[in-house]
Write a protein that holds these residues in place. Sequence first.
Motif, PDB file in Angstrom:
ATOM      1  N   ALA A 192      -5.937   8.148  22.539  1.00 39.60           N
ATOM      2  CA  ALA A 192      -5.208   9.412  22.690  1.00 39.60           C
ATOM      3  C   ALA A 192      -3.733   9.243  22.384  1.00 39.60           C
ATOM      4  CB  ALA A 192      -5.394   9.951  24.104  1.00 39.60           C
ATOM      5  N   LEU A 193      -3.131   8.173  22.895  1.00 43.83           N
ATOM      6  CA  LEU A 193      -1.700   7.955  22.651  1.00 43.83           C
ATOM      7  C   LEU A 193      -1.436   7.668  21.181  1.00 43.83           C
ATOM      8  CD1 LEU A 193      -0.813   5.844  25.805  1.00 43.83           C
ATOM      9  CD2 LEU A 193      -0.204   8.225  25.361  1.00 43.83           C
ATOM     10  N   GLY A 194      -2.338   6.914  20.542  1.00 42.57           N
ATOM     11  CA  GLY A 194      -2.176   6.675  19.105  1.00 42.57           C
ATOM     12  C   GLY A 194      -2.207   7.961  18.306  1.00 42.57           C
ATOM     13  N   ALA A 195      -3.127   8.864  18.670  1.00 41.34           N
ATOM     14  CA  ALA A 195      -3.208  10.154  17.974  1.00 41.34           C
ATOM     15  C   ALA A 195      -1.959  10.987  18.242  1.00 41.34           C
ATOM     16  CB  ALA A 195      -4.455  10.911  18.420  1.00 41.34           C
ATOM     17  N   GLN A 196      -1.457  10.962  19.479  1.00 46.02           N
ATOM     18  CA  GLN A 196      -0.230  11.695  19.784  1.00 46.02           C
ATOM     19  C   GLN A 196       0.948  11.153  18.979  1.00 46.02           C
ATOM     20  OE1 GLN A 196      -0.618  11.413  24.288  1.00 46.02           O
ATOM     21  NE2 GLN A 196       0.339  13.420  24.078  1.00 46.02           N
ATOM     22  N   ALA A 197       1.036   9.824  18.854  1.00 47.74           N
ATOM     23  CA  ALA A 197       2.131   9.220  18.093  1.00 47.74           C
ATOM     24  C   ALA A 197       2.046   9.609  16.623  1.00 47.74           C
ATOM     25  CB  ALA A 197       2.105   7.703  18.250  1.00 47.74           C
ATOM     26  N   ARG A 198       0.850   9.586  16.059  1.00 46.08           N
ATOM     27  CA  ARG A 198       0.693   9.977  14.650  1.00 46.08           C
ATOM     28  C   ARG A 198       1.038  11.445  14.451  1.00 46.08           C
ATOM     29  NH1 ARG A 198      -3.670   6.482  15.319  1.00 46.08           N
ATOM     30  NH2 ARG A 198      -5.125   8.200  15.722  1.00 46.08           N
ATOM     31  N   ALA A 199       0.642  12.291  15.408  1.00 46.72           N
ATOM     32  CA  ALA A 199       0.975  13.718  15.309  1.00 46.72           C
ATOM     33  C   ALA A 199       2.478  13.946  15.369  1.00 46.72           C
ATOM     34  CB  ALA A 199       0.283  14.495  16.427  1.00 46.72           C
ATOM     35  N   ALA A 200       3.197  13.010  15.998  1.00 42.41           N
ATOM     36  CA  ALA A 200       4.660  13.115  16.086  1.00 42.41           C
ATOM     37  C   ALA A 200       5.345  12.444  14.903  1.00 42.41           C
ATOM     38  CB  ALA A 200       5.152  12.491  17.387  1.00 42.41           C
ATOM     39  N   GLY A 201       4.570  11.951  13.935  1.00 39.77           N
ATOM     40  CA  GLY A 201       5.151  11.399  12.712  1.00 39.77           C
ATOM     41  C   GLY A 201       5.288   9.896  12.697  1.00 39.77           C
ATOM     42  N   ALA A 202       4.656   9.186  13.631  1.00 37.94           N
ATOM     43  CA  ALA A 202       4.769   7.730  13.692  1.00 37.94           C
ATOM     44  C   ALA A 202       3.544   7.069  13.088  1.00 37.94           C
ATOM     45  CB  ALA A 202       4.952   7.284  15.142  1.00 37.94           C
ATOM     46  N   VAL A 203       3.619   5.753  12.954  1.00 32.13           N
ATOM     47  CA  VAL A 203       2.458   4.961  12.553  1.00 32.13           C
ATOM     48  C   VAL A 203       2.176   3.960  13.663  1.00 32.13           C
ATOM     49  CG1 VAL A 203       2.800   5.195  10.074  1.00 32.13           C
ATOM     50  CG2 VAL A 203       3.938   3.357  11.289  1.00 32.13           C
ATOM     51  N   ALA A 204       0.912   3.621  13.799  1.00 31.75           N
ATOM     52  CA  ALA A 204       0.509   2.714  14.865  1.00 31.75           C
ATOM     53  C   ALA A 204       0.862   1.282  14.487  1.00 31.75           C
ATOM     54  CB  ALA A 204      -0.987   2.841  15.118  1.00 31.75           C
ATOM     55  N   GLY A 205       1.527   0.604  15.410  1.00 31.47           N
ATOM     56  CA  GLY A 205       1.823  -0.802  15.239  1.00 31.47           C
ATOM     57  C   GLY A 205       0.828  -1.643  16.009  1.00 31.47           C
ATOM     58  N   GLU A 206       1.280  -2.774  16.509  1.00 31.13           N
ATOM     59  CA  GLU A 206       0.399  -3.710  17.191  1.00 31.13           C
ATOM     60  C   GLU A 206       0.019  -3.180  18.571  1.00 31.13           C
ATOM     61  OE1 GLU A 206       0.273  -8.513  18.228  1.00 31.13           O
ATOM     62  OE2 GLU A 206       2.109  -7.562  17.452  1.00 31.13           O
ATOM     63  N   HIS A 207      -1.198  -3.536  18.986  1.00 30.63           N
ATOM     64  CA  HIS A 207      -1.654  -3.225  20.335  1.00 30.63           C
ATOM     65  C   HIS A 207      -2.015  -4.527  21.035  1.00 30.63           C
ATOM     66  CE1 HIS A 207      -5.309  -2.428  23.004  1.00 30.63           C
ATOM     67  NE2 HIS A 207      -4.240  -2.132  23.722  1.00 30.63           N
ATOM     68  N   VAL A 208      -1.484  -4.694  22.241  1.00 32.76           N
ATOM     69  CA  VAL A 208      -1.784  -5.873  23.047  1.00 32.76           C
ATOM     70  C   VAL A 208      -2.224  -5.392  24.418  1.00 32.76           C
ATOM     71  CG1 VAL A 208      -0.857  -7.967  24.124  1.00 32.76           C
ATOM     72  CG2 VAL A 208      -0.114  -7.314  21.823  1.00 32.76           C
ATOM     73  N   HIS A 209      -3.249  -6.082  24.966  1.00 31.32           N
ATOM     74  CA  HIS A 209      -3.677  -5.779  26.328  1.00 31.32           C
ATOM     75  C   HIS A 209      -3.348  -6.957  27.225  1.00 31.32           C
ATOM     76  CE1 HIS A 209      -5.920  -3.918  29.574  1.00 31.32           C
ATOM     77  NE2 HIS A 209      -6.421  -5.123  29.836  1.00 31.32           N
ATOM     78  N   ALA A 210      -2.820  -6.660  28.403  1.00 24.87           N
ATOM     79  CA  ALA A 210      -2.488  -7.697  29.377  1.00 24.87           C
ATOM     80  C   ALA A 210      -3.182  -7.394  30.699  1.00 24.87           C
ATOM     81  CB  ALA A 210      -0.976  -7.780  29.590  1.00 24.87           C
ATOM     82  N   GLY A 211      -3.746  -8.428  31.299  1.00 24.81           N
ATOM     83  CA  GLY A 211      -4.308  -8.267  32.630  1.00 24.81           C
ATOM     84  C   GLY A 211      -3.203  -8.180  33.663  1.00 24.81           C
ATOM     85  N   ASP A 212      -3.612  -8.040  34.910  1.00 25.85           N
ATOM     86  CA  ASP A 212      -2.635  -7.856  35.989  1.00 25.85           C
ATOM     87  C   ASP A 212      -2.057  -9.191  36.425  1.00 25.85           C
ATOM     88  OD1 ASP A 212      -2.910  -5.069  36.071  1.00 25.85           O
ATOM     89  OD2 ASP A 212      -4.727  -5.238  37.273  1.00 25.85           O
ATOM     90  N   ASP A 213      -1.237  -9.761  35.557  1.00 25.32           N
ATOM     91  CA  ASP A 213      -0.591 -11.039  35.818  1.00 25.32           C
ATOM     92  C   ASP A 213       0.838 -10.961  35.304  1.00 25.32           C
ATOM     93  OD1 ASP A 213       0.219 -13.887  34.590  1.00 25.32           O
ATOM     94  OD2 ASP A 213      -1.163 -14.236  36.272  1.00 25.32           O
ATOM     95  N   ARG A 214       1.800 -11.393  36.121  1.00 24.79           N
ATOM     96  CA  ARG A 214       3.205 -11.241  35.774  1.00 24.79           C
ATOM     97  C   ARG A 214       3.558 -11.995  34.494  1.00 24.79           C
ATOM     98  NH1 ARG A 214       7.220 -12.248  40.620  1.00 24.79           N
ATOM     99  NH2 ARG A 214       5.935 -10.517  41.313  1.00 24.79           N
ATOM    100  N   ARG A 215       3.144 -13.246  34.400  1.00 26.95           N
ATOM    101  CA  ARG A 215       3.495 -14.042  33.233  1.00 26.95           C
ATOM    102  C   ARG A 215       2.808 -13.532  31.966  1.00 26.95           C
ATOM    103  NH1 ARG A 215       3.428 -20.322  35.422  1.00 26.95           N
ATOM    104  NH2 ARG A 215       5.190 -20.102  36.890  1.00 26.95           N
ATOM    105  N   VAL A 216       1.537 -13.165  32.095  1.00 31.37           N
ATOM    106  CA  VAL A 216       0.800 -12.634  30.940  1.00 31.37           C
ATOM    107  C   VAL A 216       1.451 -11.342  30.444  1.00 31.37           C
ATOM    108  CG1 VAL A 216      -1.401 -11.654  30.184  1.00 31.37           C
ATOM    109  CG2 VAL A 216      -1.366 -13.726  31.590  1.00 31.37           C
ATOM    110  N   THR A 217       1.857 -10.481  31.371  1.00 31.91           N
ATOM    111  CA  THR A 217       2.505  -9.221  30.994  1.00 31.91           C
ATOM    112  C   THR A 217       3.825  -9.490  30.270  1.00 31.91           C
ATOM    113  OG1 THR A 217       1.495  -8.091  32.883  1.00 31.91           O
ATOM    114  CG2 THR A 217       3.392  -7.029  31.851  1.00 31.91           C
ATOM    115  N   ALA A 218       4.642 -10.404  30.808  1.00 33.90           N
ATOM    116  CA  ALA A 218       5.916 -10.728  30.166  1.00 33.90           C
ATOM    117  C   ALA A 218       5.699 -11.337  28.788  1.00 33.90           C
ATOM    118  CB  ALA A 218       6.710 -11.683  31.049  1.00 33.90           C
ATOM    119  N   SER A 219       4.691 -12.214  28.659  1.00 34.92           N
ATOM    120  CA  SER A 219       4.404 -12.837  27.367  1.00 34.92           C
ATOM    121  C   SER A 219       3.955 -11.789  26.344  1.00 34.92           C
ATOM    122  CB  SER A 219       3.329 -13.904  27.538  1.00 34.92           C
ATOM    123  OG  SER A 219       2.974 -14.471  26.301  1.00 34.92           O
ATOM    124  N   ALA A 220       3.131 -10.838  26.785  1.00 32.56           N
ATOM    125  CA  ALA A 220       2.652  -9.791  25.878  1.00 32.56           C
ATOM    126  C   ALA A 220       3.798  -8.908  25.403  1.00 32.56           C
ATOM    127  CB  ALA A 220       1.587  -8.947  26.576  1.00 32.56           C
TER     128      ALA A 220
END
Length: 379
Positions: A192-220
Amino acid sequence: MLRARSLETARTTEWVPLEHVHGRCLAAAVVARHDLPPAPSSAMDGWAVRSGGGRSVRRITDESAAGHGPARSLHPGEACRISTGALIPDGADAVVRREDGREIGGRLLIDAGGAAGDHVRPRGDDLAAGERLLEAGTVVAAHELSVLAAAGHAGALCRVRPVVAVLTTGDELVPPGARVPHAHRTESNLAALGAQARAAGAVAGEHVHAGDDRRVTASALSALLEGEPDLIVTVGGVSVGDHDHVAGALMRLGARWAFRGVAMRPGHPVGLAVCRSTVILALPGNPAAAVVAFHLLGRPLLGARGDWSRRAALAAPCRRHPRATTFVRCSEGPEGLRPLARQGSAQLGSLAGARALAWIEPGEGTVDPGTLVHMSALP
């Protein structure tokens, strides 16, 4: 005071071929390169004549068809067959419609018409050379491609589309279509967010998923920042729970917050920050909150104009929040805006059938049916 980079002014420009200009944002005004029509032409099928004489007989001496001009000038007492869009011969200043004349033996019998200027399109009557047609900042509509082409343009100088990278968070998320264990749920924000961004004139860049971990989130987040996207959208992990690590990770990476938390429902935990000259929009993880917050904040960041000028009547009563502006998901019909039954920020049912947001000011009680409220259409 924090100064976030403007995504509009930071973008470079690029030349875009005409067939790809639809939906793009112009970086420079478009002006007509030539007059249209380039010379006086006929607005009707009929005969070009010199005006005067009323009902009369003229000798037909030539023909002017679209793409093939007349061979000679027109003299008094003569007529020239002419097609719509064809050039008016020198010496003629009027067109007699086919309905107003008859050809008999190489002669034209004029029954009506033939006054000076009748059915003649003057040079530049549609477009004049140098005329400004579309201003810089215009998002080009499909029908405006005809304007560009007719004005002599094979393309246009457009703003480069901003790149939007996305960080989704949460141990509980599984991809759409996958089996969902009892402690998990389907990731439903990314598409949904990707479609909203494209509708606003943007292109989709990289997507990263992070679990609920402080270091993993910061690294992502650090990895996304290395790609230097124009905007990073984070989804979830921005509140104050024990497993919300986005805000802390951003702080450790040197981010500066423009704001955190907005008095609105849904989407209260939303925040805006800048890190390494990249703008970061931190969205709540609940689907309705993420969609609404991106519509309100993400679209303007990408240069899309949020239109709240239209007002419509409510078709049903709508509850206010005492301290926060409420953006109510509504269907739209002849009776006006009808709030959907479920309005919780975590309720996906509040998005099914939603075509507009109604802006409900804070206050006590409810807003009565028939009340005019500001609205914004959902793309």
